[in-house]
Design a protein around this motif. Sequence first.
Motif, PDB file in Angstrom:
ATOM      1  N   PRO A 139      -1.348  13.364   8.285  1.00 40.05           N
ATOM      2  CA  PRO A 139      -0.910  12.898   6.975  1.00 40.05           C
ATOM      3  C   PRO A 139      -1.709  11.675   6.567  1.00 40.05           C
ATOM      4  N   ARG A 140      -1.886  11.501   5.263  1.00 38.96           N
ATOM      5  CA  ARG A 140      -2.643  10.353   4.767  1.00 38.96           C
ATOM      6  C   ARG A 140      -1.827   9.089   4.970  1.00 38.96           C
ATOM      7  N   ARG A 141      -2.476   8.082   5.427  1.00 39.72           N
ATOM      8  CA  ARG A 141      -1.815   6.803   5.664  1.00 39.72           C
ATOM      9  C   ARG A 141      -2.505   5.744   4.818  1.00 39.72           C
ATOM     10  N   GLY A 142      -1.750   4.702   4.479  1.00 41.24           N
ATOM     11  CA  GLY A 142      -2.313   3.629   3.673  1.00 41.24           C
ATOM     12  C   GLY A 142      -3.362   2.827   4.414  1.00 41.24           C
ATOM     13  N   GLY A 143      -3.351   2.830   5.731  1.00 43.00           N
ATOM     14  CA  GLY A 143      -4.268   2.019   6.504  1.00 43.00           C
ATOM     15  C   GLY A 143      -5.493   2.769   6.990  1.00 43.00           C
ATOM     16  N   ALA A 144      -5.906   3.822   6.317  1.00 39.52           N
ATOM     17  CA  ALA A 144      -7.077   4.584   6.734  1.00 39.52           C
ATOM     18  C   ALA A 144      -8.323   3.708   6.608  1.00 39.52           C
ATOM     19  N   LEU A 145      -9.233   3.816   7.560  1.00 38.63           N
ATOM     20  CA  LEU A 145     -10.428   2.978   7.573  1.00 38.63           C
ATOM     21  C   LEU A 145     -11.557   3.536   6.732  1.00 38.63           C
ATOM     22  N   LEU A 146     -11.594   4.864   6.558  1.00 40.96           N
ATOM     23  CA  LEU A 146     -12.652   5.487   5.784  1.00 40.96           C
ATOM     24  C   LEU A 146     -12.045   6.282   4.647  1.00 40.96           C
ATOM     25  N   GLU A 147     -12.805   6.402   3.557  1.00 35.23           N
ATOM     26  CA  GLU A 147     -12.323   7.164   2.419  1.00 35.23           C
ATOM     27  C   GLU A 147     -13.483   7.900   1.784  1.00 35.23           C
ATOM     28  N   ASP A 156     -11.059  -0.247   1.331  1.00 33.79           N
ATOM     29  CA  ASP A 156     -10.736  -1.641   1.059  1.00 33.79           C
ATOM     30  C   ASP A 156      -9.509  -2.013   1.890  1.00 33.79           C
ATOM     31  N   PRO A 157      -9.646  -2.928   2.855  1.00 33.28           N
ATOM     32  CA  PRO A 157      -8.504  -3.268   3.704  1.00 33.28           C
ATOM     33  C   PRO A 157      -7.420  -4.062   2.970  1.00 33.28           C
ATOM     34  N   PHE A 158      -7.762  -4.595   1.795  1.00 31.29           N
ATOM     35  CA  PHE A 158      -6.800  -5.399   1.054  1.00 31.29           C
ATOM     36  C   PHE A 158      -6.144  -4.631  -0.085  1.00 31.29           C
TER      37      PHE A 158
END
Length: 165
Positions: A139-147, A156-158
């Motif tokens: 599942p997609r998570r808000g904290g994914a490192l790549l997009e 964007d980590p912020f």
Amino acid sequence: MLISVDACHAQCVEFSDRASQLELDTFVKSPSSLLERLRNDKEKLRFRLSTYIATDPSVLPSVQTLISASASADRTGIGAALRIAEGRCTSTKPDAARKIRDFAQRIGDLNVQAGYSAAGEDNSGAQQAQSQGKGLAQPRRGGALLEGEWKTKLADPFKPVPLPN
């Protein structure tokens, strides 16, 4: 030739989510073999059977045989599989979904009805079946490192995390 053309038109799911023709033939010839293979694993029974039904709704007579050969504990899973398959067919093949719903309503077994109703209350059943069919889909998570399309851009980590509704 006509039989294979009809089978192609009856399928509710994408090619990658379909059961193989060998699995379907084995199930049609011996429905109880599914119970033997997936003994003591109700979740796999639900999702495997829903995949069979969504791949080819003409296996419903074999589902009737499976119900009569199964224990009452397995029948709730069979009812849930019917509901999940109906949900997977609703958008692509509404006639097949209606056929599955009519079949489930004609079943006189209370355990099947209970499983069918419970899976209807839990709308995530069809989504779980699709994600299980795709293997390791996360599942997609808000904290994914790549997009991005190929997951090659750094995220964007912020960036604020979307809140669930």
